[in-house]
Design a protein around this motif. Sequence first.
Motif, PDB file in Angstrom:
ATOM      1  N   ARG A  32       0.886  -1.121   0.006  1.00  0.00           N
ATOM      2  CA  ARG A  32      -0.002   0.082  -0.022  1.00  0.00           C
ATOM      3  C   ARG A  32       0.820   1.315   0.231  1.00  0.00           C
ATOM      4  O   ARG A  32       0.499   2.277  -0.773  1.00  0.00           O
ATOM      5  CB  ARG A  32      -0.950  -0.068   1.130  1.00  0.00           C
ATOM      6  CG  ARG A  32      -1.822   1.126   1.239  1.00  0.00           C
ATOM      7  CD  ARG A  32      -2.704   1.303   2.441  1.00  0.00           C
ATOM      8  NE  ARG A  32      -3.327   2.788   2.830  1.00  0.00           N
ATOM      9  CZ  ARG A  32      -3.434   3.176   3.696  1.00  0.00           C
ATOM     10  NH1 ARG A  32      -3.100   2.614   4.838  1.00  0.00           N
ATOM     11  NH2 ARG A  32      -3.875   4.404   3.639  1.00  0.00           N
ATOM     12  N   PHE A  33       2.021   1.134   0.636  1.00  0.00           N
ATOM     13  CA  PHE A  33       2.699   2.377   0.859  1.00  0.00           C
ATOM     14  C   PHE A  33       3.881   2.471  -0.014  1.00  0.00           C
ATOM     15  O   PHE A  33       4.527   3.484  -0.247  1.00  0.00           O
ATOM     16  CB  PHE A  33       3.193   2.480   2.265  1.00  0.00           C
ATOM     17  CG  PHE A  33       2.314   2.978   3.189  1.00  0.00           C
ATOM     18  CD1 PHE A  33       1.625   4.312   3.321  1.00  0.00           C
ATOM     19  CD2 PHE A  33       1.743   2.038   4.007  1.00  0.00           C
ATOM     20  CE1 PHE A  33       0.832   4.593   3.997  1.00  0.00           C
ATOM     21  CE2 PHE A  33       0.379   2.230   4.717  1.00  0.00           C
ATOM     22  CZ  PHE A  33       0.023   3.583   4.861  1.00  0.00           C
ATOM     23  N   THR A  34       4.356   1.506  -0.761  1.00  0.00           N
ATOM     24  CA  THR A  34       5.383   1.328  -1.691  1.00  0.00           C
ATOM     25  C   THR A  34       4.936   2.268  -3.108  1.00  0.00           C
ATOM     26  O   THR A  34       3.872   1.995  -3.493  1.00  0.00           O
ATOM     27  CB  THR A  34       5.848   0.058  -2.348  1.00  0.00           C
ATOM     28  OG1 THR A  34       6.340  -0.601  -0.942  1.00  0.00           O
ATOM     29  CG2 THR A  34       6.739   0.031  -3.222  1.00  0.00           C
ATOM     30  N   GLY A  35       5.616   3.401  -3.344  1.00  0.00           N
ATOM     31  CA  GLY A  35       5.309   4.168  -4.220  1.00  0.00           C
ATOM     32  C   GLY A  35       4.435   5.145  -4.017  1.00  0.00           C
ATOM     33  O   GLY A  35       3.902   6.019  -5.035  1.00  0.00           O
ATOM     34  N   MET A  36       3.980   5.319  -2.728  1.00  0.00           N
ATOM     35  CA  MET A  36       2.967   6.613  -2.545  1.00  0.00           C
ATOM     36  C   MET A  36       3.383   7.787  -2.628  1.00  0.00           C
ATOM     37  O   MET A  36       4.450   8.161  -2.510  1.00  0.00           O
ATOM     38  CB  MET A  36       2.569   6.256  -1.009  1.00  0.00           C
ATOM     39  CG  MET A  36       1.525   7.287  -0.506  1.00  0.00           C
ATOM     40  SD  MET A  36       1.333   6.975   1.400  1.00  0.00           S
ATOM     41  CE  MET A  36      -0.217   7.836   1.397  1.00  0.00           C
ATOM     42  N   ASP A  37       2.549   8.860  -3.416  1.00  0.00           N
ATOM     43  CA  ASP A  37       2.838  10.005  -3.847  1.00  0.00           C
ATOM     44  C   ASP A  37       3.443  10.658  -2.616  1.00  0.00           C
ATOM     45  O   ASP A  37       2.529  10.633  -1.574  1.00  0.00           O
ATOM     46  CB  ASP A  37       1.833  10.738  -4.560  1.00  0.00           C
ATOM     47  CG  ASP A  37       1.673  10.217  -6.168  1.00  0.00           C
ATOM     48  OD1 ASP A  37       2.677   9.641  -6.639  1.00  0.00           O
ATOM     49  OD2 ASP A  37       0.731  10.275  -6.846  1.00  0.00           O
ATOM     50  N   GLY A  38       4.300  11.691  -2.551  1.00  0.00           N
ATOM     51  CA  GLY A  38       4.616  12.240  -1.629  1.00  0.00           C
ATOM     52  C   GLY A  38       5.388  11.887  -0.603  1.00  0.00           C
ATOM     53  O   GLY A  38       5.996  12.523   0.338  1.00  0.00           O
ATOM     54  N   LEU A  39       5.519  10.437  -0.251  1.00  0.00           N
ATOM     55  CA  LEU A  39       6.077   9.691   0.831  1.00  0.00           C
ATOM     56  C   LEU A  39       7.595   9.209   0.421  1.00  0.00           C
ATOM     57  O   LEU A  39       7.688   9.014  -0.516  1.00  0.00           O
ATOM     58  CB  LEU A  39       5.432   8.552   0.909  1.00  0.00           C
ATOM     59  CG  LEU A  39       5.846   7.594   2.124  1.00  0.00           C
ATOM     60  CD1 LEU A  39       5.711   8.416   3.686  1.00  0.00           C
ATOM     61  CD2 LEU A  39       5.137   6.287   2.134  1.00  0.00           C
ATOM     62  N   ARG A  40       8.617   9.680   1.224  1.00  0.00           N
ATOM     63  CA  ARG A  40       9.953   9.524   0.962  1.00  0.00           C
ATOM     64  C   ARG A  40      10.022   7.885   1.249  1.00  0.00           C
ATOM     65  O   ARG A  40      10.588   7.130   0.667  1.00  0.00           O
ATOM     66  CB  ARG A  40      10.771  10.203   1.616  1.00  0.00           C
ATOM     67  CG  ARG A  40      11.007  11.555   1.118  1.00  0.00           C
ATOM     68  CD  ARG A  40      11.801  11.845   0.016  1.00  0.00           C
ATOM     69  NE  ARG A  40      12.087  12.989  -0.019  1.00  0.00           N
ATOM     70  CZ  ARG A  40      12.616  13.619  -1.167  1.00  0.00           C
ATOM     71  NH1 ARG A  40      13.148  12.664  -2.024  1.00  0.00           N
ATOM     72  NH2 ARG A  40      12.629  14.742  -1.668  1.00  0.00           N
TER      73      ARG A  40
END
Length: 113
Positions: A32-40
Amino acid sequence: MYGLSVRWSLAEAPDGVDAALREYVHDTSLARFTGMDGLRFKTWRTRPGEWFEGTYVFETAAARDAFAASFAEVAAESPGSKLIGSAPVLQEPFDVVAVAEGGSGFAAGPGPA
């Protein structure tokens, strides 16, 4: 960079919650969080039987604040809260002063089983 910590207490969580959280993170949340926009990057941290935490680092304060606001609305009903049996005890924004990549490099993916 701009961080957010979300922590749950495991003091009164059901037996087996540590394994259930690890399975949920590895099988569902990681994707879910892999590649999330804005997330380093995001890390999931735990002290089994004590606490479980999601630590997020965002590119901008606006991205962090938007995520924090939207998560606060659903935190008590989030998958982690359902597994643990309670809502987070802490949702805290912070500033990241610096990040150093060590000689072993940065590795994404699940940690030890």
